[in-house]
Design an enzyme around this catalytic site. Structure first.
Site, PDB file in Angstrom:
ATOM      1  N   HIS A   1       0.846  -1.197   0.000  1.00 11.14           N
ATOM      2  CA  HIS A   1       0.000   0.000   0.000  1.00 11.14           C
ATOM      3  C   HIS A   1       0.879   1.244   0.000  1.00 11.14           C
ATOM      4  O   HIS A   1       1.833   1.332   0.768  1.00 11.14           O
ATOM      5  CB  HIS A   1      -0.910   0.029   1.232  1.00 11.14           C
ATOM      6  CG  HIS A   1      -1.828  -1.147   1.312  1.00 11.14           C
ATOM      7  ND1 HIS A   1      -1.401  -2.376   1.777  1.00 11.14           N
ATOM      8  CD2 HIS A   1      -3.133  -1.299   0.972  1.00 11.14           C
ATOM      9  CE1 HIS A   1      -2.419  -3.223   1.715  1.00 11.14           C
ATOM     10  NE2 HIS A   1      -3.468  -2.599   1.235  1.00 11.14           N
TER      11      HIS A   1
ATOM     12  N   LYS B   1      -1.859  -8.208  -3.842  1.00  4.49           N
ATOM     13  CA  LYS B   1      -2.666  -6.991  -3.728  1.00  4.49           C
ATOM     14  C   LYS B   1      -1.759  -5.767  -3.748  1.00  4.49           C
ATOM     15  O   LYS B   1      -0.801  -5.691  -2.978  1.00  4.49           O
ATOM     16  CB  LYS B   1      -3.489  -6.986  -2.440  1.00  4.49           C
ATOM     17  CG  LYS B   1      -4.367  -5.733  -2.323  1.00  4.49           C
ATOM     18  CD  LYS B   1      -4.975  -5.567  -0.937  1.00  4.49           C
ATOM     19  CE  LYS B   1      -5.751  -4.247  -0.879  1.00  4.49           C
ATOM     20  NZ  LYS B   1      -6.152  -3.908   0.502  1.00  4.49           N
TER      21      LYS B   1
END
EC number: 4.2.1.10
Length: 224
Positions: free
Chosen positions: A118, A143
């Protein structure tokens, strides 16, 4: 695309107040445990997994190192994850690979890892290198959520995802360009190959996240 809906209870009362009928349209529920104190996570866990019975669950502790709420050292982080994973067998376990690389080997026993990255500041210039390293580890899910500052950032995320998916057809990818500019990436999986998208019930867990109902409508239009 599968729709993942985060739930972010701050105490047991908020867990009990979750309306499971509102989760019916979700394919997967993500429990963001970082909204709790570390010592409360195991106390609340039984109620969470009871509420989510019948749904796939991602167990996530989003730490302050990657935009979340809990500040944990390396061993604290892996210990809490392993305790919950061992006791409750969530379908997926989020692991902040770049923030906790030193303890990654302790997680190798779990085949259901979501290796996540992230970046709430930018779409980094080494995006492809990060995606390549995560993909090389063959987790259940790769992700990547980065902040889109320009239209080109959005196109880059979509193009990189398409390229990696075409070369790694069995790998599940969840790629997101956060922010208002990046909303398109949240529903473009039919083109890019991103398999998961994240949508909110009420409170959003990331910039640019759309509601569950709107996300479902967009996907039905695009995928049918």
């Amino acid at each position: 695309m599968k729709i993942v809906v985060p739930i972010m209870p701050r105490n047991l009362e908020e867990v009990e107040a979750i309306d499971v009928e509102r989760l019916a349209e979700a394919d997967i529920v993500e429990w963001r445990a970082d909204y709790l104190l570390k010592d409360d996570i195991l106390r609340v866990a039984p109620a969470i997994f009871e509420k989510c019975s019948g749904k796939e669950v991602v167990f996530t502790i989003r730490t302050t190192r990657e935009g979340g709420h809990l500040d944990l050292d390396d061993q604290e982080y892996v210990n809490v994850i392993k305790e919950v994973a061992t006791l409750y067998q969530p379908d997926y376990i989020d692991f902040e690979y770049y923030s906790y690389k030193s303890v990654f080997e302790q997680m190798l026993e779990f085949p259901n890892l979501v290796l996540s990255y992230h970046n709430f500041e930018e779409t980094p210039s080494n995006y492809m290198e990060i995606m390549s390293e995560l993909t090389s580890l063959s987790p259940a899910v790769v992700k990547m959520a980065v902040m889109a500052k320009t239209e080109q950032d959005v196109l880059d995320v979509m193009n990189y995802t398409r390229g990696f998916k075409s070369l790694n057809t069995e790998q599940i990818f969840a790629t997101i360009a956060m922010g208002e500019l990046g909303k398109l990436t949240r529903i473009a999986g039919v083109i890019t190959g991103s398999c998961w998208t994240f949508a909110s019930l009420d409170e959003t867990s990331a910039p640019g996240q759309m509601s569950l109902s709107n996300t479902r409508k967009f996907l039905e239009i695009l995928e049918n």
